[in-house]
Design a protein around this motif. Sequence first.
Motif, PDB file in Angstrom:
ATOM      1  N   GLY A 267      -3.898 -31.887 -31.578  1.00 36.44           N
ATOM      2  CA  GLY A 267      -3.935 -33.303 -31.233  1.00 36.44           C
ATOM      3  C   GLY A 267      -2.597 -33.878 -30.830  1.00 36.44           C
ATOM      4  O   GLY A 267      -2.450 -35.102 -30.685  1.00 36.44           O
ATOM      5  N   ASP A 269      -0.772 -34.074 -28.090  1.00 40.60           N
ATOM      6  CA  ASP A 269      -0.558 -34.833 -26.851  1.00 40.60           C
ATOM      7  C   ASP A 269      -1.733 -35.741 -26.502  1.00 40.60           C
ATOM      8  O   ASP A 269      -1.873 -36.188 -25.361  1.00 40.60           O
ATOM      9  CB  ASP A 269      -0.269 -33.876 -25.686  1.00 40.60           C
ATOM     10  CG  ASP A 269      -1.402 -32.889 -25.437  1.00 40.60           C
ATOM     11  OD1 ASP A 269      -2.381 -32.895 -26.224  1.00 40.60           O
ATOM     12  OD2 ASP A 269      -1.320 -32.119 -24.462  1.00 40.60           O
ATOM     13  N   VAL A 270      -2.586 -36.034 -27.503  1.00 39.52           N
ATOM     14  CA  VAL A 270      -3.725 -36.921 -27.297  1.00 39.52           C
ATOM     15  C   VAL A 270      -3.320 -38.348 -27.654  1.00 39.52           C
ATOM     16  O   VAL A 270      -2.611 -38.575 -28.636  1.00 39.52           O
ATOM     17  CB  VAL A 270      -4.932 -36.481 -28.149  1.00 39.52           C
ATOM     18  CG1 VAL A 270      -6.112 -37.420 -27.939  1.00 39.52           C
ATOM     19  CG2 VAL A 270      -5.325 -35.043 -27.820  1.00 39.52           C
ATOM     20  N   HIS A 271      -3.767 -39.317 -26.863  1.00 35.14           N
ATOM     21  CA  HIS A 271      -3.410 -40.722 -27.114  1.00 35.14           C
ATOM     22  C   HIS A 271      -4.592 -41.461 -27.727  1.00 35.14           C
ATOM     23  O   HIS A 271      -5.651 -41.581 -27.114  1.00 35.14           O
ATOM     24  CB  HIS A 271      -2.971 -41.401 -25.815  1.00 35.14           C
ATOM     25  CG  HIS A 271      -1.707 -40.823 -25.254  1.00 35.14           C
ATOM     26  ND1 HIS A 271      -0.456 -41.184 -25.701  1.00 35.14           N
ATOM     27  CD2 HIS A 271      -1.502 -39.872 -24.308  1.00 35.14           C
ATOM     28  CE1 HIS A 271       0.472 -40.505 -25.046  1.00 35.14           C
ATOM     29  NE2 HIS A 271      -0.141 -39.692 -24.200  1.00 35.14           N
ATOM     30  N   THR A 272      -4.400 -41.924 -28.956  1.00 36.78           N
ATOM     31  CA  THR A 272      -5.397 -42.731 -29.657  1.00 36.78           C
ATOM     32  C   THR A 272      -4.692 -43.966 -30.185  1.00 36.78           C
ATOM     33  O   THR A 272      -3.854 -43.866 -31.083  1.00 36.78           O
ATOM     34  CB  THR A 272      -6.025 -41.943 -30.827  1.00 36.78           C
ATOM     35  OG1 THR A 272      -6.574 -40.721 -30.345  1.00 36.78           O
ATOM     36  CG2 THR A 272      -7.124 -42.761 -31.494  1.00 36.78           C
ATOM     37  N   ASN A 280      -6.251 -33.765 -34.787  1.00 38.01           N
ATOM     38  CA  ASN A 280      -7.520 -33.283 -34.244  1.00 38.01           C
ATOM     39  C   ASN A 280      -8.221 -32.489 -35.341  1.00 38.01           C
ATOM     40  O   ASN A 280      -8.103 -31.272 -35.418  1.00 38.01           O
ATOM     41  CB  ASN A 280      -7.281 -32.421 -33.005  1.00 38.01           C
ATOM     42  CG  ASN A 280      -8.564 -31.988 -32.332  1.00 38.01           C
ATOM     43  OD1 ASN A 280      -9.628 -32.020 -32.924  1.00 38.01           O
ATOM     44  ND2 ASN A 280      -8.457 -31.582 -31.083  1.00 38.01           N
TER      45      ASN A 280
END
Length: 293
Positions: A267, A269-272, A280
């Motif tokens: 997770g 480089d995931v934008h939340t 993740n």
Amino acid sequence: MTVTATSTSSATAKKRYARVLSIAGSDSGGGAGIQADLKTCAALGCYGMTAITAITVQNTLGVSGIHSIPLDTVRGQIDAVVNDIGVDAVKIGMLATPEVVSVVADAIRRHQIKNVVLDPVMVATSGDRLIAPETAQVLVKELFPLATVITPNLDEAAMLLGRGIDGIAELDAAVADLLALGGSGAPAVLLKGGHLSGELVMDVLGQQGQSADQYLRLQSQRIATHNGHGTGCTLSSAIASHLALGLPLTEAVTEARRYILGAIEAGADVHTGHGHGPLNHGYAPLAQKIIGG
């Protein structure tokens, strides 16, 4: 390797799931607390249950409100789950007041629950304080001796010990002092060193009766990410899940740490949201384990 779980139910021959109860606060943003715990339990093949101690108004930017659940309701949730479904391991997270600490400690004793992972949640990733100052003393006195392992990060360890921990060389002494807190202390301490600077991250697991040279040191390369929200909750519930599946503590900690490193990396480089995002949790889900039969 085949693992088995310890049952709190008399019907041990029947097929069932490995059962993990999370006693913790709710994170409306879904990245930490009860929500992270349930995601972790599911990802590791366990059946997750909850006793919610507080509701937070929270997102990736921080905590803007905390509503404590009535003590009778906290007690009732634990009793309802244990008396009907049974519990193989418990993860304890956010306990905001001395009174709720006492309620949870009483429940652990009454139900003779084993495999207790205590994450002494005191400060959120955003820096927001999550418990009353006087709660820490009650936590040490009442819950530390009942825990299988406590899992403080460096900020929480500093609050418990009344001093900072400024480098890897100080981790062993901090573990020894945490084990001695309150006289009897906790049977084991996993001190998480992720808040130290540097390319390497070191966590140290020490147990009662061990000398420092017997401590388990778990080292890994730091993963570059802005998504560290809920790492402590995830690690503690992962340890509880592996204990519920029958692994001994050292192996449960090692496997839990392997899982969380994978969740951070998956997770990274995931934008939340606009702040500290979540891990993740579902990067490599396992089928739910069926025990017995």
